[in-house]
Scaffold this motif. Sequence first.
Motif, short mmCIF file in Angstrom:
data_model
loop_
_atom_site.label_atom_id
_atom_site.label_comp_id
_atom_site.label_asym_id
_atom_site.label_seq_id
_atom_site.Cartn_x
_atom_site.Cartn_y
_atom_site.Cartn_z
N ASN A 74 0.85 -1.20 0.00
CA ASN A 74 0.00 0.00 0.00
C ASN A 74 0.88 1.25 0.00
OD1 ASN A 74 0.72 0.41 2.80
ND2 ASN A 74 -0.85 -1.09 3.32
N PHE A 101 -3.49 13.42 4.55
CA PHE A 101 -4.12 12.21 5.08
C PHE A 101 -3.21 11.67 6.19
CE2 PHE A 101 -4.77 7.48 4.40
CZ PHE A 101 -5.97 7.44 5.08
N ALA A 103 -1.96 8.95 6.92
CA ALA A 103 -0.91 7.99 6.57
C ALA A 103 0.48 8.64 6.52
CB ALA A 103 -1.22 7.32 5.24
N THR A 104 0.55 9.89 6.09
CA THR A 104 1.85 10.56 5.97
C THR A 104 2.51 10.62 7.35
OG1 THR A 104 0.68 12.00 4.39
CG2 THR A 104 2.99 12.49 4.81
N ASN A 215 -4.59 2.58 -3.80
CA ASN A 215 -5.77 2.22 -3.02
C ASN A 215 -7.02 2.35 -3.91
OD1 ASN A 215 -7.13 1.47 -0.66
ND2 ASN A 215 -7.58 3.61 -0.18
C1 LIG Z 1 -4.03 7.43 0.06
C2 LIG Z 1 -2.94 8.21 0.69
C3 LIG Z 1 -1.85 7.61 1.35
C4 LIG Z 1 -1.75 6.18 1.70
O1 LIG Z 1 -2.05 5.26 0.78
P1 LIG Z 1 -2.63 3.82 1.16
O2 LIG Z 1 -2.39 3.09 -0.10
O3 LIG Z 1 -4.07 4.00 1.50
O4 LIG Z 1 -1.83 3.27 2.30
C5 LIG Z 1 -0.84 8.42 1.81
N1 LIG Z 1 -0.88 9.74 1.68
C6 LIG Z 1 -1.91 10.36 1.10
C7 LIG Z 1 -1.88 11.83 0.99
C8 LIG Z 1 -2.99 9.63 0.60
O5 LIG Z 1 -4.02 10.27 0.04
#
Ligand SMILES: *Cc1c(COP(=O)(O)O)cnc(C)c1O
Length: 390
Positions: A74, A101, A103-104, A215
């Motif tokens: 991912n 998001f 995740a960063t 994703n």
């Molecule tokens: C979607 C997204 C991610 C992470 O990606 P995943 O594949 O969902 O782990 C990271 N940063 C940003 C800004 C995102 O939009």
Amino acid sequence: MNSPAIDLLHVLEKWDNGKDFIPLHEPVFNGNEEAYVSNCIQSGWVSSVGSYVDLFEKKIAEYVNAKHAIVTVNGTSALHICLVALDIDHRHEVLLPSLTFVATANAIAYSGAMPHFCDSSEKDLGICSTKLDAYLSEISIMNDKGQCINKNTQKHIKAIIPMHCLGHPTDMESLSSVCQKYNIEIIEDAAESLGSKIGNAHTGTFGRLGAISFNGNKIITTGGGGAVVTDDAILAKNIKHLTTTAKTSKEGFFHHDQIGYNYRMPNLNAALGCAQIEKIEDRIAQKRLIAEQYLREISGIDGLNFIPEPEGTRSNYWLCSARFNHYEDLKEALECTNKNKIMTRPLWNLLHTLPMYAHCPSSNLDNAQKLVRSVISLPSTINLTMKNEA
Ligand SMILES: *Cc1c(COP(=O)(O)O)cnc(C)c1O
């Protein structure tokens, strides 16, 4: 006179996707997806080894014009492995926008480093390099090894993760010159911006490393997946090694020479990706048509402005978005569109306000705060057509 929220609702009601619910963004499979995936199943090679993995890596690298691409499970793991590959750990701070998001920030936390938040630009929604420069000159000093040290925490600010927000490219030229001045490494979070360019260069290829997400809600999808792109052969080789459990062989036995990660993208997902990437330029053309329609329709609404691609760039318009003059209008729009089965959403709650990141250092975040209270993201799937034009 209608409020801008009601005017926006009337614009969105013109969209047709053949269903009674219009999502913000959904995957579209209109190419070789079934053929490649069933080929993959028939071959038996569905897991972490297989020809689609190699092919997909080749296609991504070619498409963004990078020397290397390494696919991962991912986008979050792609970001994490970039930090690991640059030896970033508990001794370091990593800069990122508060407006991104989660995740960063999570990827930085996994590495052991401290997230350090900076403000965004109201123009391109990415990190504001002018504010960053002023901020760093105030809070940091360069030590005798040429490292940028946070005077308050004594930690080395080693890297920055700019994010290309909603598909719009961040001003990488200004950011790169600030980073050069403070000797800070750039890892681009290009999760949302595959296909977006500054001049002729793709987002993700300006830093040492770039991370992409596949994703289900992104411009192309592998179900779940990500990629790292880079021109650096040594980093690429190391990242491939790290994402495949750092496996080597020693006298014919399984051997692992460091703590590795099981981050490799399965062949099944790569098969889907190979089909999706074949059509990416068509998709971007369709996205840009949707953006044009929004620009035209929204230009007649007082108190609401479409957010166009920054000058000198090509955005992939992953999520078309607009900005209200007043917070009350944003709230009304979110409520009335979603109630009418047309999905819209605000930006993310700023990361420095989340409980696990509330203690992290941050600059003044005035612009990001204003953006969160004004921006709305609109339905942006390529299967949308305007009813009166069908
Ligand atoms: C979607 C997204 C991610 C992470 O990606 P995943 O594949 O969902 O782990 C990271 N940063 C940003 C800004 C995102 O939009």
